[in-house]
Design an enzyme around this catalytic site. Structure first.
Site, PDB file in Angstrom:
ATOM      1  CB  CYS A  52      18.392  70.251 -19.320  1.00  0.00           C
ATOM      2  SG  CYS A  52      18.043  70.083 -17.572  1.00  0.00           S
ATOM      3  CG  HIS A  68      12.867  70.777 -18.388  1.00  0.00           C
ATOM      4  ND1 HIS A  68      12.364  69.720 -17.680  1.00  0.00           N
ATOM      5  CD2 HIS A  68      14.173  70.872 -18.043  1.00  0.00           C
ATOM      6  CE1 HIS A  68      13.327  69.175 -16.941  1.00  0.00           C
ATOM      7  NE2 HIS A  68      14.443  69.855 -17.150  1.00  0.00           N
TER       8      HIS A  68
HETATM    9  C1  LIG Z   1      20.910  70.874 -14.017  1.00  0.00           C
HETATM   10  O1  LIG Z   1      21.112  71.381 -12.730  1.00  0.00           O
HETATM   11  C2  LIG Z   1      20.298  70.814 -11.728  1.00  0.00           C
HETATM   12  C3  LIG Z   1      20.524  71.562 -10.439  1.00  0.00           C
HETATM   13  O2  LIG Z   1      21.827  71.546  -9.991  1.00  0.00           O
HETATM   14  C4  LIG Z   1      20.548  69.314 -11.623  1.00  0.00           C
HETATM   15  O3  LIG Z   1      19.668  68.756 -10.695  1.00  0.00           O
HETATM   16  C5  LIG Z   1      20.345  68.670 -12.990  1.00  0.00           C
HETATM   17  O4  LIG Z   1      20.716  67.302 -12.939  1.00  0.00           O
HETATM   18  C6  LIG Z   1      21.202  69.368 -14.026  1.00  0.00           C
HETATM   19  N1  LIG Z   1      20.982  68.827 -15.361  1.00  0.00           N
HETATM   20  C7  LIG Z   1      21.980  68.536 -16.192  1.00  0.00           C
HETATM   21  C8  LIG Z   1      21.583  68.089 -17.552  1.00  0.00           C
HETATM   22  O5  LIG Z   1      23.137  68.627 -15.865  1.00  0.00           O
END
Ligand SMILES: *[C@@H]1O[C@H](CO)[C@@H](O)[C@H](O)[C@H]1NC(C)=O
Ligand SMILES: NC(=O)c1ccc[n+]([C@@H]2O[C@H](COP(=O)([O-])OP(=O)(O)OC[C@H]3O[C@@H](n4cnc5c(N)ncnc54)[C@H](OP(=O)(O)O)[C@@H]3O)[C@@H](O)[C@H]2O)c1
Ligand SMILES: *[C@@H]1O[C@H](CO)[C@@H](O)[C@H](O)[C@H]1NC(C)=O
Length: 372
Positions: free
Chosen positions: A165, A279
């Site tokens: 994201c 965000h």
């Molecule tokens: C983006 O990366 C973070 C850190 O690894 C994770 O916590 C989060 O769930 C991820 N978001 C998506 C949309 O994959």
């Protein structure tokens, strides 16, 4: 649906209004010539968000398969006036599927994504399992659709990955500027909402806020530190050697892959803030060529999926609440970096809904590209 997919991608805001109007008339987008769709992880929060976005965008389908674990098999799932039975996900789930939207976690993606692709399905994967795998396109439809142009329905299976994201939100704002003046270096600081860590994290923020206002101690459960009336470095795993966490490194690596620029210089600081959903990111950019504020605003205004809130007179710029539940990414505070003597630096502030453009919407837009 008749409105061309490319028109939708160029102007998501407009397309959304059009598709809403159509939903009222057409009721459902079930159509004999649509693709056969499967949703993996249908009973989860993300699976449900996929259904919402498919409906909002009037995504055409001839059949839709609702898949989850054995625990949920037999449950009913209503969609566009039809009651479906949730089926257990197995290795044989994909023989009659054209597009599979995966959101049952990284380990399910790793195990069954390749099985689905082998059976001929095109997998759109919302996990990080294949993002950095060579040969798997990592796609933001407005930014690099050409990276998946070789993948077509009926021409064999494949896996396509949805970026993280924070990466999606940053690149929606920075790509139009990169196209004008070529980004050399990018410094990103994020202010990330609770929703990125799921429904339980949002509840933790609510509960702690109540407790602190009532004079009681906050009780950290999901996050190690107090969340209400506080902020802290992103909770993803820290690389102790390097001093960067996973979220920060994803921004660096995914941006390089999406832009196809292995050498672009990026550094990031990711912070979790007590905001419920959407965000924010502060971004400082150094360019190869000169770029004025006016040129930047012009490029941003022309980019699909970007809205500008940049009212200096009234000190009105994007906020997470502006972006909440919205498809577009909001950009403002576009200004010359006064710490530089040349005209090659800009600062901006960006807000985007991480559940919408940050995940489910981007995945469904990828599926829409397959229909073109
Ligand atoms: C983006 O990366 C973070 C850190 O690894 C994770 O916590 C989060 O769930 C991820 N978001 C998506 C949309 O994959
Ligand atoms: N929501 C968020 O903001 C968020 C944030 C970070 C990471 N994630 C990760 O993203 C994934 C999906 O998120 P979510 O919020 O939708 O999670 P969720 O609400 O827990 O849903 C998970 C979905 O995957 C299915 N599933 C689990 N194990 C399975 C198996 N062995 N076979 C088939 N299906 C299986 C579940 O089916 P059953 O109902 O049958 O169990 C459910 O439909 C999870 O791995 C989660 O950790 C989510
Ligand atoms: C999938 O999408 C949701 C939002 O719809 C996001 O919060 C989550 O982190 C994503 N990642 C995985 C692994 O499903």
């Amino acid at each position: 649906m008749q409105l061309s997919r490319s028109a939708q991608l160029r102007a998501p805001g407009v397309a959304k209004r059009v598709s809403r109007a159509r939903v009222a008339v057409v009721k459902a987008a079930k159509t004999a010539d649509g693709p056969r769709v499967a949703i993996v992880g249908i009973t989860g929060a993300v699976g449900q968000e996929f259904l919402t976005v498919l409906k909002e965008r009037n995504f055409p389908y001839s059949s839709i398969k609702m898949l989850a674990s054995a625990r949920s098999a037999g449950k009913k799932q209503e969609f566009e006036g039809v009651s479906y039975t949730v089926e257990e996900l197995t290795e044989n789930s994909f023989n009659d599927v054209d597009i599979a939207l995966f959101s049952a976690g990284g380990s399910i993606s790793k195990k069954l994504g390749p099985v689905a692709a082998k059976a001929g399905a095109i997998v759109v994967d919302n996990s990080s399992a294949f993002r950095m795998t060579e040969g798997v396109p990592l796609i933001i439809p407005e930014v690099n659709p050409e990276a998946m142009s070789h993948i077509k329905i009926g021409k064999g299976g494949a896996i396509i990955a949805n970026p993280n994201c924070s990466t999606i939100i940053a690149l929606m704002a920075v790509t139009p500027l990169d196209r004008v003046a070529t980004v050399k270096r990018m410094v990103v600081s994020t202010y990330q909402a609770a929703s990125g860590a799921g429904a339980a994290a949002m509840e933790e923020l609510r509960q702690q806020t109540r407790d602190v206002l009532d004079g009681k101690p906050a009780q950290p459960k999901i996050f190690p530190q107090q969340y209400a009336f506080n902020l802290f470095s992103h909770n993803s795993a820290m690389d102790v050697e390097l001093g960067y966490n996973e979220e920060e490194m994803k921004l660096v690596k995914e941006t390089r892959k999406i832009w196809g620029k292995p050498d672009v210089r990026i550094t990031a600081t990711c912070v979790r803030v007590p905001v419920m959903r959407a965000h924010a990111e502060s971004i400082n950019l150094e360019f190869e060529k000169d770029i004025s504020e006016a040129q930047a605003l012009e490029a941003l205004a022309a980019f699909p999926g970007v809205s500008i809130i940049n009212d200096r007179t009234n000190n009105r710029f994007p906020t997470p609440l502006d972006a909440t539940t919205k498809d577009n990414v909001f950009v403002g505070r576009v200004r010359r970096d006064i710490s530089r003597e040349d005209k090659r630096g800009l600062d901006l502030f960006v807000c985007g809904d991480q559940i919408k453009k940050g995940a489910a919407l981007n995945a469904v837009q990828i599926a829409e590209l397959l229909l073109k």
